[in-house]
Design a protein around this motif. Structure first.
Motif, PDB file in Angstrom:
ATOM      1  N   SER A  48      -1.831  -5.202  -5.432  1.00 34.94           N
ATOM      2  CA  SER A  48      -0.720  -5.580  -4.501  1.00 34.94           C
ATOM      3  C   SER A  48       0.464  -4.914  -4.699  1.00 34.94           C
ATOM      4  CB  SER A  48      -0.405  -7.085  -4.585  1.00 34.94           C
ATOM      5  OG  SER A  48       0.498  -7.445  -3.854  1.00 34.94           O
ATOM      6  N   GLY A  49       1.396  -4.928  -3.909  1.00 38.82           N
ATOM      7  CA  GLY A  49       2.943  -4.067  -4.046  1.00 38.82           C
ATOM      8  C   GLY A  49       3.384  -4.435  -5.465  1.00 38.82           C
ATOM      9  N   GLY A  50       3.678  -5.636  -5.956  1.00 40.02           N
ATOM     10  CA  GLY A  50       3.472  -6.628  -5.273  1.00 40.02           C
ATOM     11  C   GLY A  50       4.612  -7.646  -5.549  1.00 40.02           C
ATOM     12  N   LEU A  51       5.122  -8.394  -4.588  1.00 34.76           N
ATOM     13  CA  LEU A  51       6.027  -9.613  -4.720  1.00 34.76           C
ATOM     14  C   LEU A  51       5.076 -10.886  -4.248  1.00 34.76           C
ATOM     15  CD1 LEU A  51       9.090  -8.071  -3.227  1.00 34.76           C
ATOM     16  CD2 LEU A  51       8.457  -7.974  -5.561  1.00 34.76           C
ATOM     17  N   SER A 244       6.437  -0.743 -10.452  1.00 37.23           N
ATOM     18  CA  SER A 244       5.466  -0.404  -9.287  1.00 37.23           C
ATOM     19  C   SER A 244       6.119   0.161  -8.125  1.00 37.23           C
ATOM     20  CB  SER A 244       5.258  -1.899  -8.690  1.00 37.23           C
ATOM     21  OG  SER A 244       4.351  -2.571  -9.632  1.00 37.23           O
ATOM     22  N   ILE A 245       5.668   1.384  -7.952  1.00 39.67           N
ATOM     23  CA  ILE A 245       6.245   2.235  -6.932  1.00 39.67           C
ATOM     24  C   ILE A 245       5.156   2.826  -5.753  1.00 39.67           C
ATOM     25  CG2 ILE A 245       7.506   4.282  -6.584  1.00 39.67           C
ATOM     26  CD1 ILE A 245       8.502   4.427  -9.212  1.00 39.67           C
ATOM     27  N   GLY A 246       5.556   2.321  -4.565  1.00 40.65           N
ATOM     28  CA  GLY A 246       4.344   2.791  -3.751  1.00 40.65           C
ATOM     29  C   GLY A 246       5.007   3.197  -2.316  1.00 40.65           C
ATOM     30  N   THR A 247       3.837   3.332  -1.334  1.00 43.61           N
ATOM     31  CA  THR A 247       3.927   3.626   0.068  1.00 43.61           C
ATOM     32  C   THR A 247       2.986   2.583   0.772  1.00 43.61           C
ATOM     33  OG1 THR A 247       2.647   5.517   0.012  1.00 43.61           O
ATOM     34  CG2 THR A 247       5.064   5.995  -0.276  1.00 43.61           C
ATOM     35  N   VAL A 248       3.597   2.500   2.078  1.00 43.26           N
ATOM     36  CA  VAL A 248       2.582   1.656   2.865  1.00 43.26           C
ATOM     37  C   VAL A 248       2.978   2.342   4.222  1.00 43.26           C
ATOM     38  CG1 VAL A 248       1.972  -0.598   3.779  1.00 43.26           C
ATOM     39  CG2 VAL A 248       3.039  -0.452   1.542  1.00 43.26           C
ATOM     40  N   PHE A 249       1.501   2.787   4.896  1.00 40.35           N
ATOM     41  CA  PHE A 249       1.748   3.339   6.174  1.00 40.35           C
ATOM     42  C   PHE A 249       0.915   2.727   7.260  1.00 40.35           C
ATOM     43  CE2 PHE A 249       3.335   6.440   3.243  1.00 40.35           C
ATOM     44  CZ  PHE A 249       4.753   6.778   3.756  1.00 40.35           C
ATOM     45  N   HIS A 250       1.095   2.696   8.569  1.00 36.35           N
ATOM     46  CA  HIS A 250       0.256   2.566   9.612  1.00 36.35           C
ATOM     47  C   HIS A 250      -0.932   3.383   9.466  1.00 36.35           C
ATOM     48  CE1 HIS A 250       2.422  -0.673  11.807  1.00 36.35           C
ATOM     49  NE2 HIS A 250       3.497  -0.136  11.383  1.00 36.35           N
ATOM     50  N   LEU A 251      -2.158   3.125   9.334  1.00 36.83           N
ATOM     51  CA  LEU A 251      -3.301   3.907   9.190  1.00 36.83           C
ATOM     52  C   LEU A 251      -3.434   4.761  10.449  1.00 36.83           C
ATOM     53  CD1 LEU A 251      -5.586   4.554   7.443  1.00 36.83           C
ATOM     54  CD2 LEU A 251      -7.088   2.784   8.521  1.00 36.83           C
TER      55      LEU A 251
END
Length: 557
Positions: A48-51, A244-251
């Motif tokens: 998870s990202g996560g929060l 926690s460092i990340g990216t979230v993109f539309h597939l």
């Protein structure tokens, strides 16, 4: 029900937040509950990202169900929330406190291995008191049916088990939801892909670099042109002794742009805006990825069939609307409501009684309105048409657009809009909101950052090598059914552990000669798989989870 198989009143598949909430609440109602977890322990398969949020309007929060959760299982409370609009080396930051605190009692950063393993212990204590318990290393691979009616589950490691209620909390790649025909993997635009690095950092250094106390934490979001034209953004959350460092993109955007997830993550990690926090000593504890459902499009309004109910990601219950990113709290609510629904209808001869009651509770509690806001459905009919997007983009790219966004009044209005739950819930999923407008805000209102990033992220090979695997030799869990590049080539760059220029990942492309002609084909190696499920959507494959305890095992999550 028959006497042929072992029987429990309730079976919960998966011991993440949704499954744990369902099992705990079922135990509170005195229901005999068996929890089946695929990993070696809860959290070993979860990312998870996560929060995790506690919403004031929610009928259940995680600390309602588990005393001492925040002190024992969470990282830091999030007390500061900001979004950075990036244009090259220029950044304009907006404070998102109003949005963050709307309907929020508290919000904590979490790491899934620590959190879920704590929940597992508590769930096992509770369910053992009612004749059940938690079994790990068990993959539930399908639904048991009698006369076309769902009556239980089948497993790789155990004989079939019957139950009066089956709670599918087995995540975004739910085999039970697909077996029941309640989920499909047909449309890439219905999914996000998240990629994340857990970065080691001493607690005192976290406090110093983010100007916070030991009982405080921050959340930063990033949008604009640092990810080129891929629709999505980045995040940074402070944990107790890590980031926690990340990216979230539309597939669908990843596929269209032929973007490689690990490179997009590196673009964030090496951007000067992060240099102030990361410094010159960079050590990744873990690289991870997951598929994320877009609840606006896939949250199931009737997540049940016969005795089966879906909760959490298995039901598409992941709210991602602009800067609003909430999932685990909705899974908790759904799990507890599913348990209450069963308790209310317990003993009914109608196999759908609990499911129908559960769907009604989701609606009555306001959960479905958050997951599938009607405002978005109205806005997308116009806002997500290519012709409309192209016109808007043309105006914004002109001097008129720069003047319109670049004046002081617009800046105040934009910051107010970012903090409006009403506005962000109707934001169309186009490059305008994710890329164009943030980049113009950064260009027109931002300050130039002069820091130099010293971060050198690990290579994809190093990241894969640092993960823990128990490879199920001889039992591949993915089958490539069409090796042509046209059918399956998108997986070569969309898979988070594959890349066009890297031959050691799951998916690889190569030139072969057949019948005197040369063609590009795709090959598959499931050994480095992180089980995100991306390839099931973008490639022509048959996909299932590895057997219990096999495959990747996350230490952080």
């Amino acid at each position: 029900m028959t006497d042929e198989h072992e029987h429990y009143e309730a079976i919960v598949v998966g011991c993440g937040p949704g499954g744990a909430a369902a099992a705990a609440r079922l135990a509170d109602h005195g229901v005999e509950t068996l929890v089946l977890e695929r990993g070696t322990g809860a959290g070993s398969k979860n990312v998870s990202g996560g929060l995790i949020y506690a919403e004031g309007s929610a009928p259940y929060t995680i600390d309602d169900l588990f005393d001492g959760f925040r002190e024992a299982a969470a990282e830091r409370p999030i007390t500061d929330y900001r979004i950075h609009n990036v244009a090259g080396n220029k950044v304009k930051t907006f404070d998102l406190t109003d949005l963050h605190e709307h309907d929020t009692d508290w919000c904590d950063a979490v790491l899934r291995r620590r959190m879920d393993s704590w929940l597992e212990r508590r769930v096992h204590e509770k369910t053992s008191e009612t004749g059940g318990g938690v079994l790990t290393n068990v993959r539930v691979n399908g639904l048991l049916r009698e006369n076309d009616e769902i009556v239980g589950v089948t497993c790789d490691e155990l004989d079939p088990i019957e139950a009066d209620l089956i709670v599918a909390a087995d995540g975004v790649n739910s085999e039970l939801a697909r077996d029941a025909g309640l989920m499909d993997w047909e449309e890439p635009d219905e999914w996000f892909q998240g990629v994340k690095a857990v970065v080691d950092m001493d607690p005192d250094v976290v406090d110093d670099r983010f100007s916070i106390d030991e009982d405080e934490g921050v959340a930063h979001l990033f949008s604009g042109d640092l990810f080129e034209d891929v629709r999505g953004g980045g995040f940074l959350y402070t944990n107790e002794d890590s980031l926690s460092i990340g990216t979230v993109f539309h597939l669908d955007s990843l596929v269209e742009q032929q973007a490689e997830p690990h490179q997009l993550l590196d673009a964030l990690l090496t951007h000067p805006v992060l240099a102030q926090w990361l410094g010159d000593e960079y050590h990744e504890r873990e690289y991870a990825a997951k598929l994320v459902p877009d609840s606006k499009k896939v949250a199931h309004p009737e997540p049940y069939q016969d005795r089966l109910v879906l909760v959490g990601d298995a039901a598409g219950q992941m709210q991602a609307q602009g800067p609003i990113i909430k999932g685990m709290n909705h899974a908790v609510t759904a799990g507890a409501l599913a348990a209450d629904a069963f308790a209310t209808t317990r003993g009914s001869a109608d196999p759908t009684a609990a499911g129908r009651r559960y769907a009604q509770l989701l609606e009555d509690s306001g959960t479905m309105a958050k997951l599938r806001p009607r405002r978005y459905d109205l806005a997308r009919t116009v806002g997500e048409r290519d012709a409309v997007t192209n016109v808007v983009e043309t105006v914004l790219d002109s001097p008129i657009g720069a003047v319109a966004i670049g004046n002081p009044i617009s800046k105040r209005l934009l910051e107010r809009a970012y903090n409006s739950p009403f506005m962000v819930s109707m934001l169309p999923d186009t490059r305008t909101g994710y890329v164009t407008v943030p980049a113009i805000i950064g260009e027109e209102h931002g300050k130039t950052i002069h820091w130099d990033s010293e971060v050198e992220p690990p290579s994809l090979e190093e990241r894969i090598g640092d993960l823990t695997y128990d490879t199920d030799v001889g039992n591949p869990h993915i089958e490539l059914t069409d090796e042509s590049f046209e059918a399956s080539g998108a997986a070569v760059y969309a898979c988070p552990v594959s890349a066009e220029d890297y031959g050691g990942g799951c998916y690889r492309s190569e030139e072969v000669k057949r019948n005197g002609t040369e063609e590009t084909v795709v090959s598959l190696d499931t050994q480095p798989c992180v089980e995100c499920g991306t390839c099931a959507i973008v490639a022509d494959t048959e996909w299932e989870h590895p057997r219990g305890g096999k495959g990747v095992e996350y230490r952080e999550g």
